[in-house]
Design an enzyme around this catalytic site. Structure first.
Site, mmCIF file in Angstrom:
data_model
loop_
_atom_site.group_PDB
_atom_site.id
_atom_site.type_symbol
_atom_site.label_atom_id
_atom_site.label_comp_id
_atom_site.label_asym_id
_atom_site.label_seq_id
_atom_site.Cartn_x
_atom_site.Cartn_y
_atom_site.Cartn_z
ATOM 1 N N CYS A 194 -29.235 -3.674 115.121
ATOM 2 C CA CYS A 194 -30.038 -3.782 116.339
ATOM 3 C C CYS A 194 -30.220 -2.461 117.073
ATOM 4 O O CYS A 194 -31.094 -2.351 117.936
ATOM 5 C CB CYS A 194 -29.410 -4.807 117.281
ATOM 6 S SG CYS A 194 -29.133 -6.407 116.490
ATOM 7 N N HIS A 372 -34.993 -10.833 121.229
ATOM 8 C CA HIS A 372 -34.302 -9.665 120.667
ATOM 9 C C HIS A 372 -34.939 -9.312 119.331
ATOM 10 O O HIS A 372 -34.773 -10.035 118.335
ATOM 11 C CB HIS A 372 -32.819 -10.008 120.490
ATOM 12 C CG HIS A 372 -31.986 -8.849 120.017
ATOM 13 N ND1 HIS A 372 -32.406 -7.541 120.070
ATOM 14 C CD2 HIS A 372 -30.731 -8.812 119.467
ATOM 15 C CE1 HIS A 372 -31.468 -6.754 119.586
ATOM 16 N NE2 HIS A 372 -30.435 -7.511 119.211
ATOM 17 N N SER A 632 -83.391 45.271 111.900
ATOM 18 C CA SER A 632 -83.597 46.519 112.630
ATOM 19 C C SER A 632 -82.412 46.790 113.561
ATOM 20 O O SER A 632 -81.305 47.043 113.115
ATOM 21 C CB SER A 632 -84.927 46.452 113.392
ATOM 22 O OG SER A 632 -85.248 47.728 113.920
#
Length: 1666
Positions: A194, A372, A632
């Protein structure tokens, strides 16, 4: 031990603060976000339910498994409560690119983790970019906790396969996340029961602190599964952990244990310093964490308060936080008396000592709401605290009242300022700091100290963008339908009032820099929230590409003088882009500090600074050029960017040049003029007008030049020029300071040379396109370092356009993709001179005015990004919006499919299978005369075809008949699964259908009078109506929310008449077949609602056979027809195509409800599968009470050509062709062929078993069939045992198909045979001669009508393959027809008689352009161009070429028009090829091309003109240019000589021959183009070996007869082609037959082999060239 070392180890190292920057959460009761979790808490919800009485339990578990374990155990019914998910966690396997088998083999916890990880990463703003940030995937760690497995690791109880290891080993939990998201940091799966979540987070924090990774995702997962669930419940109950009354009751007096729950939680973390620096949104900061073993000395799982106190004190000490500053504790709170007591005592001893009364410690636990979740419980608790931080509120404790407090806890509450609240309240604290506790039954437990993140990310006082201008926004998805859904999610989200509080700059930053990028995307620009909503509602163009596409490149071209003057300091970019601003400021600072540029010449400084600033800005955004071209003046900035000059030196030279011009050239009357005319024409005029002394100053492009001269000379030249070329454009350039690149700047050259000699020049670091030299200069080219380079550049002609052409030519030669072009300057004039490739971009980067700077740059940026350029949006925002932070955005809408891996043993649920029998059973036959009314209501492709719903009705009626007497009690419903269509049934006068049941099974088959042919198969079940309705109700909650789109203005609403007029192109429904009254089609085109009153009408029994009186087919049609309508009216179906039912998947119907309801509402949705060749969908129906009463799931409809469908119906074959162990080979069976067939049978058997398929389709790759990496290993091991001779070669390619695999595994080279398809179920080995066997469909002219089993149009005549009635080979032409050009040169317009006798199928065939002849993806496709007769039908007879082969007919064939010229045809077919590659082969940019006769001529022209498209050429008996000296009329005599037919298609072909011959001879430029361009791709030539012997003498030149009658054509061809194309000719191969017989059955094998060899030789050369 020395004194100074004593107790050093006891010192606590400083804890690196860790920021939580992302979170994903799942819990029971639909918890899927912090918002839904908060709602559960504040509303005091409980998601606990009794298992035995809840339908969710019945759906997931086998009740008998629980009954066997808990029988006789007291309070077992009360114990069996749980907080479970409402639905089984699903998986979007398409998003994660998983095969069906791989997805089925995954542990359900792995599936859940993938989705929650995706949401956590999205929430964190992780994009997967390898950008060196803390989020770089190479340093991203993964830490996952779990405590249970889906399957117990005893393989004897389960159907083990290659995925058993993946399912059962917990290491794959973290490994799957690493694999699918490309994370390459540390990876770990932990199990501390757990406390797993907090342990995983602790491991991640330690790795971050030590530098093992720079970012990490960590958390836990727990799912109670059907397999492990019963035994785990039993063990936990026996251990005394489960509450005897249901839900967890933390801190309450009646708490006796906990209630199990499910969940998943993952958090994304970084070091706090990294998170602040990288602009992350910080949910919370972990200040301290301590993990310890706290088991009681007496019992491992008994909590110990003293040990917990030590761990908590350590965590607080590590954090450096004053205990009194911690104001909330989210306790573990399991609800057990001993556990709560131990935890509260530890909290008081550490956090409540010396605490002021007005600063109470609040304690809570969410387990009273959600139970839980075991390994996921820690992240549930952490998520609650983060939700509290965000809202600055504390939720109530579920079910709490002071009177219910556990008496053993009361002394602690009396003695210390600690409390539990029963009502929600504000969290008033100067700094919100909390503790999270998480304990495990194994004794491992931990505490975390966490602080709110807003402290480190203040929202007030933030900077906002300096100007109010549009910002970029991007939305992407894996497929088109999901993208449309995601757009709507964004629109809804943006309209919410809370979203308006989010700065638009943050939203832009999050959407562009902090999201995964997927193939389908849109990009928009907006300057407000509502502007963004409006832009999204306008449906911006969708970009369809690959997220992993090859990045494109860009070249910069720099503007010259003469454009609009823009002071860069006035540009909006100056106030918006820091990099632009810094670069511009640097230029002005350098110039002004040393007076490099005079005040009179400040325009030069402004232009230089503007261009240099743009370059630096683009580079900072990730757009870096591969080449630089300056026109140029612009070449000065290009040289600076290339590293040749420094900024200082470039400005110095420009300043000196400008000063010299003012001093020496202002009195020189030189002017410049722009001329829009081809260079060659201008040169002619200059040559003719030498007296005017006009000079060529600039070559801008092939069609644009600039000239210089005195005003008088220029005017004289202009007048003369316009006389010669009246259409020429002339524009005098009055804003030039001097006539550069001409004699008018000669006075400054000496002084300017001295200045150039003083400047240090460096080697170039990039490719520069030199305007002086007119060519590409590679990196380090010494010519750019010559000190007179810029002097010559000033005086000599600027050949900008010539340099561009040289660069493009070299890219073609190197086979390098042409880059996109970005003009660096204040206009887009220079990029207009560049001729791009077909998909090349040419973009300006600044507007003509200062106010257009940001808008123009942003537009260019988004167009580059959409085209595939790599844009670093993080750097873009850092440059323009450095204060932006990540923010919330809508999450990706996954399409979830639920699945649990089944146990091998049978589930003893309520039986729904049919009554047991050991005999084959039959239902009475239903004659076609009774079925006729049904068939007449369903006409497809011109045939009365039995609808699939009639088959469904027959099977349900049979299921009712075969059911046992006990099953027939009460109201029944019916299920059919694995329902597959084998063949159609058409109306015949003496036909019948019959249902047959196999012995000892519930498998049903429908057979017919056609030799008991099987038409459809399924597995039937009978069940209680109420059971079926309950199971169907689960889908309703997912379907009903989609009803909202019916009311959107973007939804198409179709009434019956319009609906069926649209449907008639596929199916013509009779009056009783038109069952839909109204249809609503969603904007995305992939979902629809329908409404039908047919069930409530009186017509439900009309025309229904007596055997089906209780199972009306049209009644069933009313609930499933919508899915076919939806697919067949979508944009996925093109003209001439139809979606045809292939599989009905699973069908469930409460038939009695269908008879009772007055109307039904139907919902259908689908997606495209199998590479766009089929649709897969579901269709559900609700009755008049809103109850879901029927479901058809996984309905598969194959997409095919109408004419192919017609032929399949003709032949009674199934639409999908499948391979069996049948092969086409020589009639003389050799021993090696027998060996081949034996190996083939074994290989196919292994593949069928591994992929779980009954047949192996040839038109799909092995990867598409489900061959993923693990299955490939499994198959490889088995095949190595079968074919040991190939062990050293064995590599199974998922991109290959069955044919390529068989070729790889055969012991000798592939024989001269081809696999064909068959729909027979028997596995036989036959050998069939390509030319003579009746088993291979042969046209009257001898050309096969199938290739690789793919049917070709009926009667497909090829000009070069037709036979005359007497059997003599036909010539390449046809005789004169009415209205067709004749051999004597006369001609008329094409007549309608040319197409009058041509079948619709043939017209459809010749209108399909291009036509896919063979399909085998992977290798470079082959494009074969039509012969002189305009068709590509000859190529249908070719054998397998192991690649996709596409044929092109002449586009004007049907209208009687030929090609205009070889040149025109090459251009037209190149466009067709490009479009096909883009739409069908996005992985290929080039094709191999070839063709017979004229097709080869066009192919060579394409190769000369389009080397970017053509990879190589194979010509098939194509005469080299100039060999046969024929006039057009003589050529017609040869080509038309042998033909005698004038009807139908032959007339069209004959006209093609004559027109195409004349077009070829009328445009003799072919040889010149081939020679001049020097075809630059590999070429292989095939020549017929036999001479042509006409039956009569023809009036032809001598050299022509020598060519036609000679055996030496190949020798002549080789010499001639070699002279033209040189070393690119790789070979010349002779092929049996003459020009007109190469594709006849006698010679086509040899032609195929020669063509295949030529293709292989070309590819080998291409591979060698790299």
């Amino acid at each position: 031990m020395p004194p100074n070392t004593v107790n050093k180890a006891a010192e606590i190292p400083p804890f690196e603060p860790i920021a939580i920057v992302g979170i994903g959460i799942r819990g029971p009761g639909g918890i899927n976000s912090l918002t839904t979790l908060w709602d559960t808490l504040v509303e005091r919800k409980s998601h606990c339910f009794p298992l035995a009485k809840d339908p969710r339990f019945q759906r997931r578990f086998n009740p008998d498994d629980f009954k066997a374990l808990f029988d006789g155990i007291p309070d077992s019914e009360n114990v069996l409560h749980a907080n479970l998910f409402d639905e089984t966690p699903g998986l979007d396997r398409t998003y994660f690119s998983l095969s069906e088998r791989e997805a089925a083999g995954m542990d359900v916890q792995q599936k859940l983790l993938l989705h929650v990880a995706h949401e956590a990463l999205e929430d964190a703003g992780y994009s997967g970019a390898e950008d060196g940030s803390a989020f770089d995937p190479s340093t991203f760690g993964v830490y996952v906790a779990t405590a249970t497995d889906e399957v117990i690791q005893d393989p004897r109880d389960y159907d083990t396969d290659i995925y058993h290891l993946v399912r059962t080993e917990r290491a794959f939990l973290s490994g799957q996340i690493c694999f699918h998201f490309g994370l390459r940091g540390p990876s770990s799966s932990v199990d501390t029961v757990c406390s797993g979540s907090i342990t995983a987070i602790n491991d991640a924090c330690r790795a971050l602190a030590t530098g093992d990774c720079r970012a990490a995702i960590a958390g836990g997962v727990h799912v109670v599964t059907p397999v492990s669930g019963p035994i785990s419940f039993y063990c936990i109950k026996r251990a005394g952990f489960l509450d005897r009354t249901g839900q967890c009751k933390p801190f309450l007096q009646n708490g006796t244990g906990y209630s199990r729950s499910e969940g998943c939680g993952l958090v994304v973390m970084k070091r706090l310093s990294d998170a602040i620096r990288e602009g992350d949104r910080i949910h919370g900061v972990i200040r301290g964490l301590c993990i310890r073993s706290m088991a009681s000395p007496k019992f491992i799982s008994q909590p110990n308060g003293a040990f917990q106190s030590v761990a908590l004190a350590q965590a607080v000490k590590i954090s450096g936080v004053d205990p009194a500053a911690i104001s909330f504790v989210e306790a573990h709170g399991p609800g057990t008396a001993k556990g709560d007591l131990a935890e509260v005592s530890s909290l008081c001893s550490v956090l409540a000592q010396h605490r002021a009364v007005d600063n109470p410690l609040t304690v809570g636990s969410l387990k009273g709401n959600v139970g839980h979740a075991e390994a996921a419980s820690g992240t549930h608790s952490l998520a609650k605290v983060i939700a509290m931080f965000q809202r600055r509120r504390i939720p109530p404790q579920a079910d709490f009242h002071p009177s219910r407090l556990n008496p053993t806890l009361q002394p602690f509450f009396d003695k210390h300022p600690i409390r539990i609240i029963e009502n929600e309240e504000d969290w008033n604290a100067s700094h919100r700091i909390a503790v999270v506790g998480n304990f495990g039954a194994s004794g491992n437990a931990g505490f975390m100290v966490i602080e709110e993140g807003s402290t480190f990310q203040p929202l007030e006082g933030r900077d906002v963008p300096k100007v109010s201008s549009p910002l970029p926004f991007v939305i992407s998805a894996k497929d088109q339908a999901t993208l449309v859904k995601l757009i709507h999610l964004y629109i809804d989200w943006l309209k919410q009032p809370s979203t308006f509080l989010t700065p638009l700059s943050d939203i832009s930053y999050a959407m562009t820099a902090r999201r995964f990028i997927h193939p389908f995307m849109i990009s928009v620009q907006a300057d407000s929230h509502m502007d963004l909503v409006q832009k999204l509602q306008e449906r911006p163009p969708m970009i369809n590409g690959s997220a992993n596409r090859t990045p494109r490149e860009v070249a910069f071209c720099f503007s010259g003088q003469g454009g609009e003057r823009v002071d860069p300091r006035d540009s909006t970019l100056y106030n918006f882009s820091a990099s632009f601003t810094d670069a511009v400021d640097m230029c002005f600072r350098v110039a002004e500090s040393e007076n490099l540029v005079a005040e009179e010449d400040v325009a030069i400084l402004e232009l230089f600074a503007l261009e240099f600033g743009l370059v630096e800005m683009w580079k900072s955004w990730g757009i870096k050029p591969v080449a630089l071209a300056g026109h140029s003046f612009g070449e000065y900035v290009a040289l600076v960017c290339a590293g040749v000059l420094t900024v200082r030196d470039a400005l110095k030279l420009l300043g000196i040049r400008a000063a010299l011009i003012r001093a020496m050239c202002l009195d020189v009357p030189g002017k410049m003029a722009a001329v829009r005319l081809p260079l060659s024409d201008v040169n002619k005029c200059l040559e003719q007008q030498k007296s005017t002394r006009v000079e060529l100053a600039c070559v801008n492009s092939d069609n644009s030049v600039t000239v210089a001269g005195t005003p008088e000379d220029l005017e004289s030249f202009r007048q003369e020029l316009l006389k010669w070329y009246p259409a020429a454009s002339w524009h005098l350039l009055n804003n030039m300071t001097a006539a550069f690149h001409s004699r008018f700047v000669q006075p400054i050259l000496a002084d300017f040379t001295n200045a150039c000699n003083e400047v240090k020049v460096h080697p170039s670091e990039m490719v520069v396109l030199s305007g002086l030299l007119g060519k590409m200069c590679p990196v380090g080219d010494a010519v750019l370092q010559q000190h007179d380079y810029l002097v010559r550049h000033c005086r000599e002609t600027n050949r900008f356009g010539t340099a561009i052409s040289d660069y493009q030519r070299q890219n073609v030669e190197r086979e390098t993709p042409q880059p996109d072009w970005l003009e660096i300057g204040s206009h887009s004039r220079i990029i207009s001179f560049i001729t791009p490739a077909s998909d090349q971009l040419k973009l300006p980067s600044h507007g003509k005015s200062a106010g257009e700077g940001w808008m123009t740059a942003l537009d260019a940026l988004m167009r580059l990004y959409s085209a595939g350029h790599v844009v670093d949006f993080k750097d873009v925002h850092y440059d323009v919006n450095p204060s932006a932070h990540h923010t919330d955005l809508p999450l990706y809408p996954f399409q979830l499919e639920p699945h649990f891996y089944p146990a091998r043993r049978e589930v003893k649920a309520s039986s729904t299978m049919l009554a047991s029998t050991n005999e084959v059973q039959f239902c009475p036959r239903v004659p076609s005369t009774e079925l006729a009314p049904l068939l007449l209501n369903h006409v497809m492709a011109g045939y009365t075809l039995c609808p699939a719903t009639t088959h469904v009705a027959l099977m349900m009626a049979a299921a009712s008949t075969f059911a046992s007497s006990s099953q027939q009690e009460g109201r029944l419903a019916y299920k059919l699964s694995k329902l597959k269509v084998i063949a159609g049934f058409t109306n015949t006068t003496d036909g019948w259908l019959q249902v047959r049941r196999q012995s000892s099974t519930s498998d049903l088959e429908i057979i017919s009078n056609d030799d008991n042919k099987i038409h459809i198969t399924a597995r039937a079940e009978v069940c209680k109506e109420q059971d079926l309705l309950e199971s169907l109700s689960l889908y309703a909650s997912f379907i009903l929310p989609f009803k909202s789109f019916k009311f959107l203005p973007s939804t198409d609403v179709l009434r019956k008449e319009l609906a069926y007029s649209l449907f008639n192109h596929t199916v013509n429904y009779g009056p009783h077949g038109q069952v839909l009254d109204r249809v609503w089609i969603a904007e995305d085109g992939y979902q629809a609602w329908g409404y039908s009153t047919y069930p409530g009408g009186a017509s439900t029994a009309e025309g229904v056979p007596s055997a089906l009186r209780d199972f009306s087919p049209m009644l069933i049609e009313s609930v499933c027809q919508l899915i076919g309508f939806l697919m067949n009216t979508s944009t996925n179906r093109k003209d001439g195509e139809a979606f045809v039912t292939d599989e009905l998947g699973d069908c469930s119907i409460a038939i009695s409800k269908l008879y009772e309801t007055k109307y039904v509402e139907i919902y259908a949705s689908y997606k495209m599968v199998d590479g766009g060749t089929a649709g897969l969908g579901n269709v559900f129906a609700f009755d008049d009470k809103g109850q879901l009463i029927s479901a058809f799931r996984d309905v598969r409809m194959a997409k095919m050509k109408i004419y192919v469908l017609k032929r399949l119906i003709d032949r009674g074959r199934k639409p999908e062709q499948v391979v069996t162990t049948q092969h086409v080979a020589s009639t003389e069976v050799e021993e090696d062929n027998v060996a081949h067939n034996d190996i083939d049978d074994k290989v196919i058997s292994v593949l069928k078993a591994a992929l779980r398929l009954s047949e192996i389709p040839l038109d799909k790759t092995l990867g598409e069939l489900g061959l993923d990496s693990l299955t490939a290993i499994d198959v490889g091991v088995q095949l190595e045992r079968l074919v040991p001779h190939r062990r050293d070669h064995l590599t199974i390619d998922p991109e290959g198909n069955l044919t390529s695999l068989l070729q790889l595994l055969r012991p000798t080279p592939l024989p001269k045979s081809l696999p064909i398809t068959s729909s027979t179920k028997e596995s036989k080995v036959e050998t069939v001669d390509l030319a003579t066997s009746p088993s291979l469909p042969i046209m009257p002219n001898g050309v096969p009508t199938t290739v690789n089993g793919v049917p070709k149009p009926n009667a497909l005549p090829t000009v070069n393959g037709l036979h005359k009635p007497n059997g003599a080979p036909a010539a390449n032409g046809v005789p004169t027809a009415n209205g067709v050009p004749t051999a004597d040169g006369t001609s008329t317009e094409p007549s309608q008689t040319l197409v009058a006798n041509i079948s619709p199928e043939m017209l459809q065939a010749i209108s399909s352009n291009p036509e896919v002849i063979q399909y085998a993806p992977g290798r470079t496709p082959l494009l074969l161009i039509h012969d002189g007769g305009g068709t590509s039908f000859a190529y249908y007879s070719l054998g397998n070429l192991d690649r996709t082969v596409i044929g092109i007919h002449c586009p004007g064939l049907q209208e009687g028009k030929g090609i205009e010229s070889v040149h025109h045809a090459a251009n037209e077919y190149a466009n067709i090829a490009r479009q096909y590659l883009k739409q069908q082969c996005p992985g290929h940019s080039k094709v191999l091309i070839g063709g017979w006769s004229l097709g080869g001529t066009i192919s060579m022209m394409m190769a000369a003109l389009f080397p970017d498209l053509v990879a190589g050429v194979v010509t098939i008996d194509t005469t080299p240019p100039g060999v046969v000296g024929l006039t057009a009329q003589q050529a017609e005599s040869v080509l038309l000589h042998p033909w005698s037919r004038t009807d139908g298609i032959h007339g069209l072909v004959r006209r093609q021959l004559q027109l195409n011959t004349r077009a070829s001879f009328a445009h003799p430029e072919y040889k010149t183009i081939i020679r001049v361009t020097a075809v630059n791709v590999p070429v292989y030539v095939l020549c017929a070996i036999d001479p042509f012997r006409p039956s009569e003498s023809l009036d032809l030149p001598k050299e022509t007869y020598q060519w036609l009658l000679s055996f030496k054509q190949s020798d002549v061809a080789e010499v001639t082609w070699k002279e033209l194309i040189g070393e690119r000719l790789l070979g010349v191969q002779s092929v049996p037959g003459n020009h007109w017989t190469m594709f006849t059955p006698a010679n086509v094998k040899a032609t195929t082999e020669a063509l295949k060899q030529g293709l292989d030789v070309i590819e080998a050369r291409l591979n060698k060239m790299g």
